[in-house]
Design a protein around this motif. Structure first.
Motif, PDB file in Angstrom:
ATOM      1  N   LYS A  48       1.373 -36.813 -38.667  1.00  0.00           N
ATOM      2  CA  LYS A  48       2.456 -36.181 -38.067  1.00  0.00           C
ATOM      3  C   LYS A  48       2.795 -36.788 -36.742  1.00  0.00           C
ATOM      4  O   LYS A  48       4.159 -37.024 -36.662  1.00  0.00           O
ATOM      5  CB  LYS A  48       2.070 -34.576 -37.771  1.00  0.00           C
ATOM      6  N   SER A  49       1.930 -36.855 -35.609  1.00  0.00           N
ATOM      7  CA  SER A  49       2.356 -37.325 -34.521  1.00  0.00           C
ATOM      8  C   SER A  49       2.954 -38.822 -34.714  1.00  0.00           C
ATOM      9  O   SER A  49       3.701 -39.202 -34.046  1.00  0.00           O
ATOM     10  CB  SER A  49       1.353 -37.392 -33.640  1.00  0.00           C
ATOM     11  N   THR A  50       2.368 -39.514 -35.717  1.00  0.00           N
ATOM     12  CA  THR A  50       2.861 -40.843 -35.668  1.00  0.00           C
ATOM     13  C   THR A  50       4.130 -40.753 -36.177  1.00  0.00           C
ATOM     14  O   THR A  50       5.229 -41.731 -35.725  1.00  0.00           O
ATOM     15  CB  THR A  50       1.834 -41.784 -36.855  1.00  0.00           C
ATOM     16  N   HIS A  90       5.159 -34.019 -26.223  1.00  0.00           N
ATOM     17  CA  HIS A  90       4.036 -34.623 -26.755  1.00  0.00           C
ATOM     18  C   HIS A  90       2.838 -33.662 -27.101  1.00  0.00           C
ATOM     19  O   HIS A  90       2.778 -32.538 -26.372  1.00  0.00           O
ATOM     20  CB  HIS A  90       3.519 -35.609 -25.790  1.00  0.00           C
ATOM     21  N   GLN A  91       2.120 -34.074 -27.841  1.00  0.00           N
ATOM     22  CA  GLN A  91       1.097 -33.271 -28.347  1.00  0.00           C
ATOM     23  C   GLN A  91      -0.002 -33.179 -27.075  1.00  0.00           C
ATOM     24  O   GLN A  91      -0.262 -32.092 -26.640  1.00  0.00           O
ATOM     25  CB  GLN A  91       0.405 -33.714 -29.505  1.00  0.00           C
ATOM     26  N   GLU A  92      -0.287 -34.498 -26.471  1.00  0.00           N
ATOM     27  CA  GLU A  92      -0.995 -34.393 -25.264  1.00  0.00           C
ATOM     28  C   GLU A  92      -0.033 -34.516 -24.125  1.00  0.00           C
ATOM     29  O   GLU A  92       0.733 -34.972 -24.147  1.00  0.00           O
ATOM     30  CB  GLU A  92      -1.886 -35.590 -25.356  1.00  0.00           C
ATOM     31  N   MET A 169       8.592 -30.779 -31.362  1.00  0.00           N
ATOM     32  CA  MET A 169       7.825 -30.217 -30.539  1.00  0.00           C
ATOM     33  C   MET A 169       6.361 -30.290 -31.379  1.00  0.00           C
ATOM     34  O   MET A 169       6.191 -29.754 -32.376  1.00  0.00           O
ATOM     35  CB  MET A 169       7.842 -28.676 -30.434  1.00  0.00           C
ATOM     36  N   ASP A 170       5.770 -31.340 -30.650  1.00  0.00           N
ATOM     37  CA  ASP A 170       4.211 -31.704 -31.294  1.00  0.00           C
ATOM     38  C   ASP A 170       3.199 -30.669 -30.915  1.00  0.00           C
ATOM     39  O   ASP A 170       2.682 -30.769 -29.815  1.00  0.00           O
ATOM     40  CB  ASP A 170       3.735 -33.047 -31.211  1.00  0.00           C
ATOM     41  N   GLU A 171       2.784 -29.510 -31.483  1.00  0.00           N
ATOM     42  CA  GLU A 171       1.841 -28.545 -31.046  1.00  0.00           C
ATOM     43  C   GLU A 171       2.023 -28.084 -29.938  1.00  0.00           C
ATOM     44  O   GLU A 171       1.356 -28.121 -28.931  1.00  0.00           O
ATOM     45  CB  GLU A 171       0.506 -29.080 -31.123  1.00  0.00           C
ATOM     46  N   SER A 403      -6.243 -39.068 -33.854  1.00  0.00           N
ATOM     47  CA  SER A 403      -5.545 -37.741 -33.677  1.00  0.00           C
ATOM     48  C   SER A 403      -5.948 -36.729 -32.959  1.00  0.00           C
ATOM     49  O   SER A 403      -7.100 -36.825 -32.943  1.00  0.00           O
ATOM     50  CB  SER A 403      -5.197 -37.461 -35.412  1.00  0.00           C
ATOM     51  N   GLY A 404      -4.916 -35.899 -32.466  1.00  0.00           N
ATOM     52  CA  GLY A 404      -5.294 -34.869 -31.853  1.00  0.00           C
ATOM     53  C   GLY A 404      -6.658 -34.070 -32.099  1.00  0.00           C
ATOM     54  O   GLY A 404      -7.418 -33.711 -31.366  1.00  0.00           O
ATOM     55  N   GLY A 405      -6.275 -33.633 -33.590  1.00  0.00           N
ATOM     56  CA  GLY A 405      -7.482 -32.844 -33.972  1.00  0.00           C
ATOM     57  C   GLY A 405      -8.829 -33.408 -33.969  1.00  0.00           C
ATOM     58  O   GLY A 405      -9.941 -33.024 -33.826  1.00  0.00           O
TER      59      GLY A 405
HETATM   60 MG   LIG Z   1      -0.947 -34.711 -33.896  1.00  0.00          MG
END
Ligand SMILES: [Mg+2]
Ligand SMILES: Nc1ncnc2c1ncn2[C@@H]1O[C@H](COP(=O)(O)OP(=O)(O)OP(=O)(O)O)[C@@H](O)[C@H]1O
Length: 507
Positions: A48-50, A90-92, A169-171, A403-405
């Motif tokens: 997803k983020s990619t 960004h997610q982060e 919007m990433d998380e 990835s974030g998770g």
């Molecule tokens: Mg992600």
């Protein structure tokens, strides 16, 4: 039929992206309609983020095409993407900590008047977007001084300030309170009504049901299916994501708990001086710590872990009084903390998965074994990668590239490999996909069965209700009550969390 069928704003076709050892995206297609809220779902590491970084000009795809308004485009930098109306949250968190809020919102496109930085315009325009996201802070506040939820809101405000046509919007909600999330929903709906398109990524399926016009699911870097408005429900989303049904999450069985391992006697935290906290957690017990954001839960964990010193009272581990001057002391006493903000407190992102996994174990066991040898470090890390099902090409991968998770799983693994007696968890499943959540719950169960005393903070009611033997509730720095067995319900927790009267029992 939605506008995405006939006249999409953005269309991505056959996007491929490989990283060394990882096929992140393979022939992925995505359309986004005008004024559409599109939810993008998938397990941790699904891509997803990619994909979003490709759309936002951050990552060049290996192959595939993008078109905007029906015309082919090349988005080869963030600047180009923003100029075309595409902005990414960004997610982060991606803010410059040492700068203030206004400077962050205008970073890289600061307005000038007569060659001089136009601070008044920055403050005025920042004020407007901050109001939109319901954040009541001055644009002159230094970002580092804000709690993580508020930093997230600054990040969202920053994206709003560019007036995008497509906002990704990433998380965005993973570190927001329930109230802040409601405000965010309002913002998303307002954007939609103005014809702005939104791609929304979240592991909280309830949010997706509430917001999305359409759902697109990725699995292992490929399109796994899509759901239209009338078809969006929890079970369908899960099935597309994990490719199977998930039977039941919480299978808690009542277990006999052992003697108290962690005891807090009149403990006073610096954040809430004057309030004395009395509670204990027994060996093999899973105790939930509930409360609204700001109730003092994170502060309490920080004192228990020696990050901050108690103002008064006593802490006992296995019956013995302890005084921690630093987390190193707490670690030696067998306490582990999985913090809320993995980037700041839990993880060294420029080190490898293996190194991170053995950090805490090293500290704890150094005295006994001397320096951990390489071979031991390696087998420990490999075992943990399997146990937590961490998605990484190999143990030598730098954590930044997960990835974030999966980064969150490394944080957890790092503390588990230390074999703690007391495990403190602050929002342990933040950013974790539905399937992996179940794995983490099972792990918590196993640890409890092995006699670990677990105290965990969670803002997800289901998680608190499903996983706790007993729940401590905090309200404005006080312990407002303790619930167990039949007393445990959403209503009773909310009652105490919002300052309702203390439950019948004393202390
Ligand atoms: Mg992600
Ligand atoms: N810069 C990079 N270098 C190497 N591998 C990467 C890089 N970025 C992502 N990956 C890998 O690509 C895959 C997809 O990662 P991505 O971040 O897109 O997942 P995600 O769907 O956003 O997951 P999550 O829900 O955990 O955030 C993962 O296996 C990840 O480790």
């Amino acid at each position: 039929m939605t506008t995405s069928d006939t006249n999409p704003l953005l269309e991505a076709r056959r996007i491929c992206k490989d990283f060394p050892g990882v096929r992140a995206l393979h022939n992925v297609d995505l359309r986004v309609g005008r004024g559409e809220v599109l939810a993008l779902l998938g397990e941790n590491g699904a891509g997803k983020s990619t994909l979003m970084k490709v759309l936002a000009g951050i990552l060049p795809p290996d192959s595939g095409e993008l078109s905007l308004d029906g015309q082919p485009v090349r988005l080869d930098s963030v600047r180009t993407a923003v100029a075309r109306g595409i902005a990414l949250i960004h997610q982060e968190l991606n803010l410059a900590d040492n700068l203030d809020v206004g400077a962050n919102i205008f970073l890289g496109r600061e307005p000038h008047r007569l060659g001089i930085l136009d601070r008044r315009t920055i403050d005025r325009q920042s004020g407007a977007v901050l109001r939109m996201v319901g954040l009541d802070v001055s644009p002159k506040t230094v970002v580092a001084t804000l709690p993580i939820g508020k930093q997230q809101l600054v990040e969202i405000a920053k994206a709003l300030s560019v007036n995008a046509r497509l906002l990704i919007m990433d998380e965005p909600s993973s570190s927001l309170s329930a109230k802040e999330t409601e405000t965010l929903f309002g913002v998303v709906r307002e954007l939609r009504s103005r014809g702005v398109s939104v791609i929304y990524i979240s592991h909280r399926l309830g949010e997706v049901e509430a917001l999305a016009d359409r759902v697109v699911v990725l699995r292992d870097g490929e399109n796994a299916g899509e759901l239209r408005r009338g078809e969006i429900d929890h079970d369908r989303m899960v099935r597309l994501m994990v490719g199977r049904d998930i039977a039941q999450f919480y299978g808690r069985r009542a277990r006999g708990a052992g003697p108290p391992v962690l005891e807090s006697v009149d403990l006073e935290t610096p954040a809430h001086a004057g309030y004395r906290l009395n509670f204990s957690v027994r060996a093999g017990e899973l105790v939930g710590l509930a409360g609204l954001v700001g109730a003092g839960r994170t502060e309490l964990l920080r004192v228990l872990f020696g990050v901050e010193r108690a103002l008064g009272g006593e802490l006992r581990i296995a019956g013995r009084p302890v005084a921690f001057r630093s987390p190193a002391d707490a670690i030696r006493a067998g306490i582990a903390l999985v913090p809320e903000d993995r980037k700041q407190a839990g993880l060294i992102v420029d080190m490898t998965v293996r190194q991170n996994l053995s950090l805490a174990a090293l500290r704890r066991h150094r005295r006994r074994f001397g320096l951990l040898n390489r071979r031991h470090e390696r087998s420990l890390a490999d075992a943990m990668i399997r146990r937590l099902n961490i998605k990484t090409p190999h143990a030598g991968q730098v954590v930044r590239f997960l990835s974030g998770g999966n980064q969150q799983k490394v944080v957890l693994g790092k503390w588990l490999s230390m074999q703690p007696r007391v495990l403190l968890l602050d929002e342990p499943t933040r950013g974790i996909d539905v399937g992996s959540k179940e794995e983490i719950y099972e792990l918590m169960e196993q640890l409890a069965a092995d006699g670990v005393a677990i105290l965990f903070v969670s803002s997800e009611m289901e998680e608190i209700l499903g996983m706790s033997d007993r729940v401590l509730v905090m309200h404005e720095g006080r312990l407002s009550g303790e619930l167990g067995g039949a007393e445990l319900s959403e209503e009773s927790i909310m009652h105490l969390a919002t300052g309702g009267a203390r439950a019948a029992r004393e202390s």
